[in-house]
Write an enzyme that holds these catalytic residues in place. Structure first.
Site, short mmCIF file in Angstrom:
data_model
loop_
_atom_site.label_atom_id
_atom_site.label_comp_id
_atom_site.label_asym_id
_atom_site.label_seq_id
_atom_site.Cartn_x
_atom_site.Cartn_y
_atom_site.Cartn_z
CE1 TYR A 1 -3.50 2.73 1.00
CE2 TYR A 1 -2.01 3.20 2.83
CZ TYR A 1 -3.10 3.55 2.05
OH TYR A 1 -3.79 4.70 2.32
CG ASP B 1 -1.62 6.72 4.38
OD1 ASP B 1 -2.54 5.88 4.32
OD2 ASP B 1 -0.53 6.50 4.93
#
Ligand code: AAT
Length: 301
Positions: A64, A160
Site C-alpha cells: 500500500y 493516506d
C-alpha cells in the site's frame, strides 16, 4: 480479541472479518480520537489497529505505502518538489517519498499524535520516514490544514487516510476535495486512499464522480493493489490530476496517470530504506487495468 485471535469487524465489511493469531499484545491506548492497539501476530509481524481496524502490518505494508506514493510521484510530468501527506501517521509514506532526491519539502498533517509516537516505538521500519530532515509534522485535522494552505502550494498531495468512519469521515467529502484541488498546483496530483473494489464499489463510484466534478479539465482514475491484511485483500487509490495551466499546444490535455514518467526510485541506505518490494513501472501501468465487474461498475462516473 477472542481466544488468542483478533478478528477485524466493521460495519464497512459486514458479515466477514480477517482473523490473525496474536502472539503478544504490545500496546493498548486511547487517544483523543481513537483506540490505538499494537500486537505481535503469528504470521504478519507487528500489527497496528486504530479503532479495531488494521492500518498496517510489518509483512505487507510495503504494498500500500509504495503504491500510494510512487504511482503519483512517477506519473508527474516534473519531479515533485513540495509534497503534502494527510494522515499517514505511521510514517510509511514518508519513507517512500524520502527516496526522491528532488523533493525539497514534505509536510504531514496527521490528526492523532499518538500514531507517530506508537509507530516510532513499534514500527521502526515505517517510522524511519520521520527522520528525513525534509519532513515537517503538523498535528491537526487534515481538512483544516489543507484549507489553510496557499493556492497551488503542493505538486502532490497524498491522502493516506483511514476509513470513512470516525475522524477520517470528512476526508471523503466534497468540501475536502475542493480544498485539495485549490491547494495543488496546476498539473499536480491528489492521490487518495479509495477502498476496495470487492466491498465498496458504490463508495468508489460516488467518490470518483465527485472528484470529476471538482477536477474539471483534469483526470480521475482508480489504481488497485493487493494486500492480504486489508479487507478482501485489495485496496485502491484515486489518482486525480489537476488541469494544467494553459501553455500553448497540448497544455490543456489532462495528464494520463497510467504512464510512468519519472524514474523508479532506488534505496536510501543513509536512512535505512531498502529496495522497492512492490512498485515498478510495469506494476504502475498494470494497476489501472481493472477487472470487468469493476470497470463496468465505475463506468460513466
Ligand atoms: N499508512 C497507514 C494507513 C492508514 S493510516 C490513516 C491515518 O489517518 C491514521 O494515522 C489516522 O490517525 C489519520 N487520520 C484520520 N482522520 C484524519 C484527519 N481528519 N486528518 C488527518 N489525519 C487523519 C490508512 C489505512 C487504511 C485502512 C483500510 N481499511
Amino acid at each position: 480479541i477472542n481466544d488468542g485471535w483478533y478478528t477485524e469487524l466493521s460495519p464497512m465489511w459486514p458479515g466477514q472479518g480477517l482473523s490473525l493469531k496474536i502472539k503478544e499484545i504490545l500496546y493498548r491506548g486511547k487517544s483523543d480520537f481513537q483506540d490505538v492497539c499494537v500486537f505481535e501476530s503469528e504470521s504478519m509481524g507487528t500489527v497496528l489497529l486504530l479503532d479495531g481496524v488494521i492500518q498496517a502490518t510489518d509483512r505487507d505494508e510495503f504494498s500500500y505505502q509504495e503504491m500510494i506514493a510512487h504511482i503519483p510521484m512517477c506519473a508527474l510530468e516534473r519531479p515533485a518538489k513540495k509534497v503534502l501527506v494527510v494522515g499517514g501517521g505511521d510514517g510509511g509514506v514518508l519513507r517512500e517519498l524520502a527516496r526522491y532526491p528532488e523533493v525539497a519539502e514534505i509536510h504531514m498533517a496527521e490528526i492523532d499524535k499518538m500514531v507517530p509516537e506508537v509507530s516510532k516505538k513499534y514500527f521502526p521500519e515505517m517510522a524511519v520516514g520521520f527522520t528525513d530532515p525534509r519532513v515537517t509534522l503538523h498535528i491537526c485535522d487534515g481538512i483544516k490544514y489543507v484549507e489553510d494552505s496557499d493556492e497551488g502550494a503542493y505538486d502532490l498531495i497524498i491522502v493516506d487516510s483511514s476509513d470513512p468512519v470516525g475522524p477520517a469521515e470528512v476526508l471523503f467529502e466534497k468540501p475536502f476535495f475542493e480544498a485539495l484541488h485549490r491547494a495543488v498546483a496546476p498539473g499536480g496530483i491528489v492521490c487518495t486512499q479509495a477502498e476496495s473494489l470487492w466491498l465498496h464499489l458504490d463508495i468508489i463510484k460516488a467518490l470518483a464522480s465527485m472528484c470529476k466534478e471538482v477536477f474539471v479539465g483534469g483526470s480521475v482514475s482508480y489504481a488497485t493493489t493487493t494486500i492480504p491484511t486489508y479487507p478482501s485483500g485489495q485496496i485502491g487509490m484515486l489518482v486525480c490530476a489537476k488541469a494544467r495551466a494553459e501553455q500553448g499546444e497540448g497544455g490543456t490535455a489532462p495528464l494520463d496517470p497510467r504512464i510512468p514518467r519519472q524514474a523508479e526510485p532506488g534505496p536510501l541506505p543513509k536512512l535505512g530504506v531498502a529496495e522497492l518490494q512492490y512498485y515498478s513501472h510495469e506494476v504502475h501501468a498494470a494497476a489501472f487495468v481493472l477487472p470487468v465487474f469493476a470497470k463496468k461498475g465505475l463506468q460513466g462516473c
